[in-house]
Design an enzyme around this catalytic site. Sequence first.
Site, short mmCIF file in Angstrom:
data_model
loop_
_atom_site.label_atom_id
_atom_site.label_comp_id
_atom_site.label_asym_id
_atom_site.label_seq_id
_atom_site.Cartn_x
_atom_site.Cartn_y
_atom_site.Cartn_z
N GLU A 253 0.82 -1.19 0.03
CA GLU A 253 -0.14 -0.01 -0.07
C GLU A 253 0.82 1.35 0.12
OE1 GLU A 253 -3.38 -1.74 2.58
OE2 GLU A 253 -2.20 -0.26 3.60
N CYS A 292 -2.74 8.71 3.43
CA CYS A 292 -2.22 8.25 2.02
C CYS A 292 -3.70 8.62 1.00
CB CYS A 292 -2.27 6.73 2.28
SG CYS A 292 -3.56 5.79 3.10
#
Length: 662
Positions: A253, A292
């Site tokens: 990720e 993020c």
Amino acid sequence: MLLENHVGGRWHRPEDDGAALLDATTDEVVAYVSTRPVPAEQAVAFAREVGVPALAALSYADRAALLKALGTFLVAEKDAFADLSYATGATAKDATIDLDGGFGTLLAYASRGRRELTGEVLVDGPVEPLGRGGTFLAQHLLTSRGGVTVQLNAFNFPVWGMLEKLGPALLAGVPSLVKPAPQTAYLTEAVVRTIVDSGLLPDGALQLLVGEPDGLLDQLDPRDSVAFTGSARTGALLRAHPAVTRGVRLTVEADSLNGCVLGPDAVAGTPEHELFLAEVVGEMIAKTGQKCTAVRRVLVPRSRVGEVAEALAERLGKVRVGDPRDPATEMGALVSKAQRDAVLDAVTRLADGGQTLVAAQTDHAIGAFVGPVLIVQDDAARAVHEVEAFGPVATVLPYDSAAHALDLLARGRGSLVTSVVSHDPGFVREVVLGAAGGHGRLLVLDRDCAAEQTGHGSPLPGLVHGGPGRAGGGEELGGVRAVHHHLQRTAVQGSPDALTAVTGRYLSGAARRATAEHPFRRRMSELTVGDSVTTGRRVVTREDVDHFAAFTGDTFYAHTDEAAAAANPLFGGIVAHGYLVLSLAAGLFVDPAPGPVLANTGLDRLRFTRPVKPGDAIHVVLTCAALTTRTKDQGEVRWDVQVLDDDDRPVATYELLTMVTA
Ligand code: NAP
């Protein structure tokens, strides 16, 4: 305070003095973190020897209950983490994302696990018939690979980042080794201490490794997995790691240049215009932009760039930046001065050739503060599609058409999430379908969902978190798939009896046992998969069909109009309602007196396979197909129901769900 490793069932103090971790606001030392390699060999061995068997001894239901207990315990302990959370630069509102979000994620996985991971053996997908006679079938199973999982976590979610990975791993029965990023490892360590002190987790289920990750992956083999969250650069290094090339599963990720697209319809004065401004500003300042999922690229119809950028700049200029402990503060500090330097460096690259409307305020002598930065760039700018400023920074870009907006989004080479703020279904459809292939998640924001929507930046545990390409490009997981990810999916081929024996679920064609008394008279503990009853016959009459039509009001022509039904290419005459067949079937198989069966809770996989005409006779074969304990007093019994005609051909098949006394 030197942060410690939790390995082999106890806390270990590293041998060096460690490097100082400073409070993001005050520059005071919060903790020291070792710069020595973590004790990887010892931790992996303990996870294999103690953690794997301890978790394997628990059922899926036990592990779901354990997660629930852990989540509930941590919620009650939340206040104990406030000071350390402030030290990371996070405001109280930011802390709700990391702490409450993390604890809530555990609870959400607990409830999904309880509902979706049923039975001793997990099956995935329907049975696949492999032969015409029904004697050779296939079923996919999900079973443990017997490995461990290593978390390599980013600094920005020291708690949520750990717990969103711990939940699925625990449900799958896989021990976790958590390696937090050093910058905020003190908060992860505090939560792990609380978890350890709770005594809820079996030994070896969770170990903490604080220090240099060198050599950690070398201990792993193809049973194991690594879940990495962090920069695209580190992600690329890990993809080339020898452990990965020899078969250790890696998910990445990584960073993502997320978009927010203002629809052409969302002009000033519309609810969407306001939603857009609030979303962009909220996303830029939440966790000081260190998310993020934060919005980095703001796409605005070309003719409105000036007006929209001014409106955003005006709001951003008013954001109160300061000590996160002060309730009036809207945006705290970045995690460290090194992070501030990295953000300012990225801003220089992003702003090159563009116009900076709100500039970073960097005049704080102490602390890692920056103010929000808003840049307006031409659509030809390249850096905006390549450089991630991991802070409160966004760039406004003009677009001319939906196709142009899609082209700009695609230049990010794969993103976690983009929001489309529009109430125009045509525009929404074009952008969503055009952008979906490059995204893990898309949020369509409009007046209709405004009150309930959870925001651009909040991946919910049931939804995909992760993205293709630059944003990760591993398996984009969500919900129970995150649990499946830890398990091996195997196709097993064989006879109905063999597969029933393996899975513990009755498959049509497997041996049935007629029970002495009706199976509805048996409690869960007395029932066995395969217990069955075959009913007597009932002839379906035209009067039954007429009565059902008049009684329910379902007068569809195929049940009531001879001539029209005769012209129907499927029926060629009057047929019984499918629901009448179901009702008559229940009338045949139900054992009416009070007993262990408490309620009918639904039907699955219903198919009407042949028409039933007046004069046809039906009977039912009802077989206990699966037993799932729900509480200590009750459980769910799934019944295979075959409604057959006089030639034993199925006219309706389904699975009946009942709640039954334990
Ligand atoms: P990072 O520098 O890539 O570090 C992430 C983790 O990887 C740290 O624990 C780091 O530990 C470890 N690591 C680094 N090199 C390693 C190696 N060779 N072998 C094993 N482990 C290694 O990222 P960060 O600065 O902490 O996090 C910020 C970035 O994360 C941002 O770019 C953000 O976009 C991204 N992020 C993405 C997501 C997502 O879900 N996609 C979520 C959060 C954050 P050491 O520092 O001790 O080496």
